[in-house]
Design a protein around this motif. Structure first.
Motif, PDB file in Angstrom:
ATOM      1  N   ASP A   3     -10.814   3.890  -3.283  1.00 25.83           N
ATOM      2  CA  ASP A   3      -9.906   4.110  -2.672  1.00 25.83           C
ATOM      3  C   ASP A   3      -8.919   3.096  -2.492  1.00 25.83           C
ATOM      4  N   VAL A   4      -9.341   1.927  -2.399  1.00 23.02           N
ATOM      5  CA  VAL A   4      -8.560   0.756  -2.226  1.00 23.02           C
ATOM      6  C   VAL A   4      -7.676   0.578  -3.451  1.00 23.02           C
TER       7      VAL A   4
ATOM      8  N   GLU B 186      -4.461   4.312   5.310  1.00 23.83           N
ATOM      9  CA  GLU B 186      -5.663   4.460   4.692  1.00 23.83           C
ATOM     10  C   GLU B 186      -6.539   3.293   4.142  1.00 23.83           C
TER      11      GLU B 186
ATOM     12  N   ARG C 195      -0.636  -1.283  -4.187  1.00 25.61           N
ATOM     13  CA  ARG C 195       0.283  -1.454  -5.092  1.00 25.61           C
ATOM     14  C   ARG C 195       0.484  -2.828  -5.384  1.00 25.61           C
TER      15      ARG C 195
ATOM     16  N   ASP D 118      -6.411   2.894  -5.789  1.00 26.55           N
ATOM     17  CA  ASP D 118      -5.915   3.983  -5.581  1.00 26.55           C
ATOM     18  C   ASP D 118      -4.693   3.723  -4.653  1.00 26.55           C
ATOM     19  N   ASN D 119      -5.031   3.129  -3.541  1.00 24.62           N
ATOM     20  CA  ASN D 119      -3.798   2.891  -2.447  1.00 24.62           C
ATOM     21  C   ASN D 119      -2.969   1.782  -2.743  1.00 24.62           C
TER      22      ASN D 119
ATOM     23  N   THR E 260      -7.389  -0.031   2.810  1.00 24.58           N
ATOM     24  CA  THR E 260      -6.706  -1.216   2.726  1.00 24.58           C
ATOM     25  C   THR E 260      -7.762  -2.345   2.338  1.00 24.58           C
TER      26      THR E 260
ATOM     27  N   TYR F  41       0.847  -1.259  -0.077  1.00 23.59           N
ATOM     28  CA  TYR F  41       0.009  -0.128   0.018  1.00 23.59           C
ATOM     29  C   TYR F  41       0.880   1.208  -0.011  1.00 23.59           C
ATOM     30  N   ALA F  42       0.404   2.153  -0.692  1.00 23.45           N
ATOM     31  CA  ALA F  42       1.132   3.692  -0.534  1.00 23.45           C
ATOM     32  C   ALA F  42       1.067   4.122   0.711  1.00 23.45           C
ATOM     33  N   ARG F  43      -0.075   3.981   1.393  1.00 17.63           N
ATOM     34  CA  ARG F  43      -0.381   4.528   2.692  1.00 17.63           C
ATOM     35  C   ARG F  43      -1.047   3.378   3.544  1.00 17.63           C
ATOM     36  N   LYS F  44      -0.313   2.991   4.392  1.00 18.72           N
ATOM     37  CA  LYS F  44      -0.848   1.841   5.348  1.00 18.72           C
ATOM     38  C   LYS F  44      -2.126   2.185   6.143  1.00 18.72           C
TER      39      LYS F  44
END
Length: 727
Positions: free
Chosen positions: A526-527, A511, A532, A529-530, A513, A506-509
């Motif tokens: 949102d998932v 946010e 990877r 987008d976040n 998931t 994740y780009a930001r843990k």
């Protein structure tokens, strides 16, 4: 809504609530403070006032049942509303240079609306002070457990911390609850959210604005110079002119001074809008109104003096709290706060006071105090002082020269000889410096010429680089057109995929998931987008080509990569939105546990004591411990998937499931379609059919507590959908 705010609010105590607009109005009548939730739409209320609606609209509550949560402290709904609304960072300070107490005094006196966040470089927790119209409330989340502390205790803890705090300016607007049949309910939705209890908690630092004169008194314009005390700037000017000139001020200047003071008093509550550097000591300014009032002896004079004294007291208080100046801040500090009125009832006045007074001009990132040109009378006074000083120095110099000529006539010849030697020495020094100057000037000119040559050469090289880059782009475009890519070495598709592993990251843990999506707390977009899907290989991919294409481009275009992406970004929502969380629990609950995806890998199966046998699969989804969660085989040909394909996967996956209870599902993925015989095999293995009474779909039952789902997936043109079971 921010997931951390959702977690915090859902931990509050539930409060009984009716449905629809009537339920909201009932909470408003009960002075409810907390949060209301209708589906995905959130709202926050403070003392019965609806502060804001997020992730939806107020219409989402119409005729709908909703949940309500009672806030443990009134500061939290207002803070969360401002955080979700979003605002501008108006200032940032370091506590060691600008203490939080100074900022609090200035913001309260300025009628500020927004909040202060102290969290950067702070290890003990996050601290907040939220303001509305200068009224403040404090909250803090302390320690790893994020223990909530509010009120004075929270503010005192924040004041003792060392770190960086930011000042956020936020506009807040009440949301009107749609009217019902009862007109009295409409009245309940107006007014301010602050009650006496909330004002008592946030009353620190508001003594000065609360004690200011009444609005009627502030609007009165005195007609005589003696009716109101002159501003502190006017007193300073008058004293300066008297000291700098020998003639007394003419009588025509007095009314002008009085008019200036009168205008300042009527236009703005704060008598002084200039920077503190032009303001004299506040002590005389406070005494002068009383002197003028005693001379006039009239009731109107006393009222004017009282208003001016209140404004002077507000200026003095702002100066002690570190205010560097600012017209808006000074005006807001001296305006009457209307004790007992709701803060939202004066929304227009608070909007005029949203600018942040500079707490420490030397360190603040924002300058709020405008510079003003001194009045012309000050300039004349300054020039008069300068002329008087020059005249005095000229007279003193003349006296010294006359005294020197009378007292030392005998030493003149010796002094002249010494002066002549000093002059020659100085001339030699001047000549030396001039020579050095000319040499440096020559070196400077030479360096300028050299610099110009280098610049010209650099321009030529830049132009050449641009030409070469354009040529490279042209040639690369031609290669792309004929399907040739720039690669140093190549590898077969089987080798490339066999040495590849994909990782869910994740780009930001903090946010969106898969875990939060599983709990219904994150939206699909949102998932996506976040999330990877990173790849790791057992070989070097720099310059690697597969089938004439760069490795990364080839990998992302394979059916294996596409299926893995579909599982981690789409399948969870398809199961949840179709109401199959329970019937496909083995798949739904395992998706958030996926950590690594192995391509063309094996899973070992025990076949005897101390012996194992490998089972090969095209894709293996594993958790952090390496245990298999899903296994899948791919049919990427145009021919339909056959009965043996499904039977072989069912056999191998059953052996895996008997040895690993973590296995949740086995997939057969085809780029074409499934033969009828293949579908029959799947039905036989899962006990499906018209007589099946199992609540789980396409489920291979191994024991009372163990089993897995056998799923058939069709994937064409990059799109995948579940064929068996049919959801």
């Amino acid at each position: 809504m921010d997931s951390e705010i959702i977690d915090a609010v859902t931990g509050w105590d539930s409060a009984p609530a009716e449905s629809g607009y009537g339920g909201l109005r009932s909470l408003a009548n009960d002075d409810f403070t907390g949060a209301v939730v209708a589906g995905m739409t959130w709202g926050f209320m403070l003392n019965g006032r609806l502060l804001g609606v997020f992730d939806g609209h107020i219409e989402d509550f119409e005729d709908e049942s909703f949940e309500s949560y009672r806030a443990p402290d009134p500061s939290l709904p207002l803070l969360y509303t401002m955080q979700e609304t979003g605002g501008d960072v108006r200032a940032q300070y370091y506590t060691e240079e600008t203490p939080l107490e100074d900022a609090d005094g200035t913001l309260s006196a300025g009628g500020f609306t927004g909040y202060v966040e102290l969290s950067e470089n702070v290890l003990s927790g996050d601290y907040y002070v939220v303001y509305h119209g200068g009224k403040s409330m404090s909250a803090a989340y302390v320690g790893n457990s994020k223990r909530l502390i509010t009120g004075d205790d929270a503010f005192e803890r924040a004041s003792d911390e060392v770190g960086i705090y930011k000042v956020y300016d936020v506009d807040t607007e009440l949301v009107e609850i749609p009217e019902g049949d009862d007109e009295d309910e409409t009245v309940a939705s107006a007014g301010a959210p602050a009650t006496d209890d909330a004002e008592d908690e946030s009353s620190g630092g508001d003594a000065t604005p609360s004690s200011a004169s009444e609005p009627d008194g502030a609007d009165e314009s005195p007609t005589e110079p003696g009716d109101t005390a002159p501003s502190r700037d006017t007193e300073t000017k008058s004293d300066t002119e008297t000291a700098a000139t020998d003639e007394p001020a003419s009588s025509s200047e007095s009314p002008s001074t009085a008019d200036t003071s009168t205008t300042d008093t009527t236009q703005a509550p704060a008598a002084n809008s200039e920077s503190p550097s032009t303001v004299s000591d506040p002590e005389p300014a406070e005494k002068k109104p009383s002197d003028d009032a005693s001379k006039s002896g009239s009731a109107s004079t006393s009222a004017g003096a009282h208003a001016s004294s209140a404004a002077t007291t507000a200026d003095s208080s702002s100066a002690k709290n570190g205010v560097s100046g600012g017209t808006e801040a000074s005006g807001s500090a001296a305006e009457p706060s209307g004790s007992g009125d709701d803060v939202f009832s004066a929304e227009a006045q608070w909007r005029n006071a949203r600018s942040i007074p500079s707490l420490d001009p030397g360190k603040s990132k924002y300058e709020t105090a405008p510079k003003r040109t001194p009045p012309q009378s000050k300039e004349r006074s300054r020039k008069a002082q300068s002329r008087a000083a020059k005249s005095k120095r000229s007279k003193q110099a003349s006296k010294k020269r006359a005294s020197s000529s009378k007292s030392a006539p005998q030493s003149a010849p010796k002094q002249s000889t010494a002066d002549a030697g000093a002059v020659e020495s100085l001339k030699a020094k001047v000549s030396e410096l001039e020579s050095e100057r000319d040499q440096l000037a020559s070196e400077r000119d030479s360096l300028k010429e050299e610099r110009d040559e280098y610049r010209s050469r650099a321009d030529e090289l830049d132009a050449r680089v641009e030409e070469l880059e354009a040529e490279v782009d042209r040639l690369q475009s031609k290669l792309d057109d004929v399907g040739v890519h720039d690669t140093d070495h190549s590898m077969s598709p089987d080798e490339a995929l066999r040495g590849t592993n994909l990782f869910v990251r994740y780009a930001r843990k903090g946010e969106a998931t898969l875990e939060k999506a599983h709990a219904g707390q994150a939206k699909r977009e949102d998932v996506v987008d976040n999330l990877r899907l990173e790849h790791h290989t057992t070989f070097d991919t720099d310059g690697l080509g597969v089938e004439g294409r760069p490795y990364e481009e080839y990998l992302e275009d394979t059916p294996e990569y596409g299926f893995a992406t579909w599982v981690v970004t789409e399948l969870l929502y398809e199961i949840g939105e179709t109401g199959n969380r329970s019937s496909l629990a083995g798949v739904f609950d395992a998706i958030p546990e996926i950590d690594r995806i192995e391509l063309y890998g094996t899973v070992s199966v025990p076949i005897g004591e101390g012996e194992t046998e490998p089972r090969n699969f095209d894709i293996i989804f594993r958790d952090q411990m390496g245990d298999p969660l899903f296994v899948a085989n791919m049919n990427d040909s145009r021919d339909p998937a056959t009965k043996p394909m499904v039977a072989q996967l069912a056999k191998d996956s059953k052996a895996i499931a008997e040895a690993n209870e973590t296995l949740g599902s086995a997939f057969v993925v085809t780029a074409s379609f499934f033969e009828p015989e293949a579908l029959e095999v799947a039905a036989e293995k899962t006990g499906g059919g018209l007589l099946s009474r199992s609540k789980r779909k396409s489920y291979v039952k191994l024991s009372r507590k163990n089993g897995y789902h056998l799923c058939l997936v069709e994937g064409r043109s990059g799109d995948f959908h579940l064929n068996v079971p049919d959801i």
